[in-house]
Enzyme design. Structure first.
Site, PDB file in Angstrom:
ATOM      1  CE  LYS A 193      -3.848  -2.092   0.104  1.00 22.74           C
ATOM      2  NZ  LYS A 193      -4.728  -1.900  -0.107  1.00 22.74           N
ATOM      3  CG  HIS A 324     -10.975  -6.109  -4.926  1.00 21.44           C
ATOM      4  ND1 HIS A 324     -12.102  -5.704  -4.063  1.00 21.44           N
ATOM      5  CD2 HIS A 324      -9.952  -5.681  -3.842  1.00 21.44           C
ATOM      6  CE1 HIS A 324     -11.548  -5.727  -3.204  1.00 21.44           C
ATOM      7  NE2 HIS A 324     -10.598  -5.188  -2.589  1.00 21.44           N
TER       8      HIS A 324
END
Length: 395
Positions: A193, A324
């Site tokens: 991230k 996803h």
């Protein structure tokens, strides 16, 4: 009543000469809250837009028919919305009782119109997703085929990458340890991230991970929509030197023009689409040339039925795909996509099921069990907070 995972359901393939029609007689809906061991944060938390994630809510649908066949599907929500999914599903599920479970496309439309006053996307269709996925699971079980094979598999395994070890709430030393552990489990790539308020921190973390992995291991980054266009262009240009497989959601998920502009300027591929909740939204994204990897989420778009239409659009636009989350569903869908695909490894859902998915040499293997190849665990029942049954068991 236990519907999913019975020996009868696993062995009930259609025999020669057996009638092809069947009728749905019962549906069990369950709301399950899966706690995370450690609260996690991405860029949305650091910008103050969300609180750390502590649990994931799941809506499970178990669909049974008069012939004794059964199917399992699920949808999910993070932070908020789980109770809403469950409430909407309990209202519309009776529409399926007495219907032929083979008519999945027609039944999807019936469910959409049953709740059309609250919309044909978003929470309404995410509730439908659990039922739709259960119908596809049932259909594949009836055929005694893994769902990927029923859909027409292009491969028996799919390249996979890990996300759960790379959140912004994890110190960089922990990310490196998690990456090593993931690779040792047979996972092929690592996603970390980004989107830290201090962009220099992002660069240092990505640089450390790339040095740790070496040049050969695929590396992705995910900004979770927290950059504006100028920041995405500036940081994206700096990140080019790390040979990333993609930059994910660099700007707001609904900023199609911003994604398209970035995709046109960067050499690094752009990935997005996970937050979109309808076929139409994905169609607009693809027509704008806004991504190189499209990332639809079957539970979010309303199930496998609309996901397959999105996949057809993506194929027409010559795009690669990386669905996803929810690897338990998306492994099968990615295996049936004709172009390059990735599947996202999250071990979070493993306690919910009795079965495990296998990763080998950088790829996730499609199981040979019928349907999705899943049955609910005792732990999933322990985490169940709401449950209702629609219809009845035939005698």
């Amino acid at each position: 009543m236990t519907i999913t995972g019975s020996p009868e359901a696993e062995s009930a393939a259609t025999a020669p000469g057996e009638p092809a029609t069947d009728r749905i007689t019962r549906i069990r809906l369950s709301l399950v809250h899966l706690p995370l061991h450690t609260p996690i944060s991405d860029a949305k938390v650091l910008t103050g837009r969300q609180k750390p994630l502590t649990e994931v809510a799941f809506l499970f649908a178990e669909v049974g028919t008069e012939s004794g066949r059964e199917g399992l599907g699920f949808s999910y929500s993070k932070r908020a919305g789980g109770a809403g999914l469950y409430a909407h599903a309990t209202e519309i599920a009776p529409e399926l009782i007495g219907e032929d479970p083979h008519d999945i496309g027609r039944l999807w439309q019936k469910l959409v119109w049953a709740g059309a006053s609250v919309g044909r996307s978003g929470l309404a269709t995410q509730a439908i997703a659990a039922l739709d996925i259960a119908l596809w699971d049932l259909k594949a079980r009836r055929a005694a085929l893994p769902l990927a094979k029923l859909l027409g598999a292009h491969r028996d395994s799919v390249a996979c990458y890990n996300t759960s070890g790379g959140f912004l709430s994890t110190p960089v030393e922990g990310i490196l340890e998690n990456a090593t552990a993931s690779l040792s489990r047979g996972i092929g790539g690592i996603k970390v991230k980004v989107g830290h308020p201090d962009s220099a921190t992002d660069i240092r973390r990505v640089e450390a991970v790339r040095e740790h992995l070496g040049e050969a291991v695929p590396l992705m980054v995910d900004a979770n929509q927290q950059w504006n266009r100028a920041t995405a262009q500036r940081i994206g240009s700096v990140l080019e030197r790390f040979d990333l497989t993609w930059i994910e959601e660099p700007v707001d998920a609904y900023d199609t023009e911003g994604h398209a502009a970035l995709a046109g300027k960067l050499d690094t591929p752009v990935a997005t689409g996970e937050m979109l909740t309808s076929i139409g939204e994905h169609r607009d994204l693809l027509r704008a040339g806004a991504c190189d990897f499209v990332q639809p989420d079957a539970p979010r778009v309303g199930g496998i039925t609309p996901f397959l239409r999105i996949a057809a659009l993506a194929d027409e636009h010559h795009l690669d795909m990386a669905p996803h989350f929810a690897m338990e569903i998306h492994l099968h869908l990615a295996a049936a996509y004709p172009r390059t695909t990735w599947v996202e490894h999250f071990e979070w859902l493993e306690p919910l099921f009795n079965e495990r998915l296998e990763c080998r040499e950088g790829r996730m293997v499609v199981p040979d069990r019928p349907g999705l190849g899943l049955s609910l665990s005792d732990q999933s029942h322990a985490w169940t907070t709401e449950q209702t049954t629609v219809g009845h068991r035939t005698t």
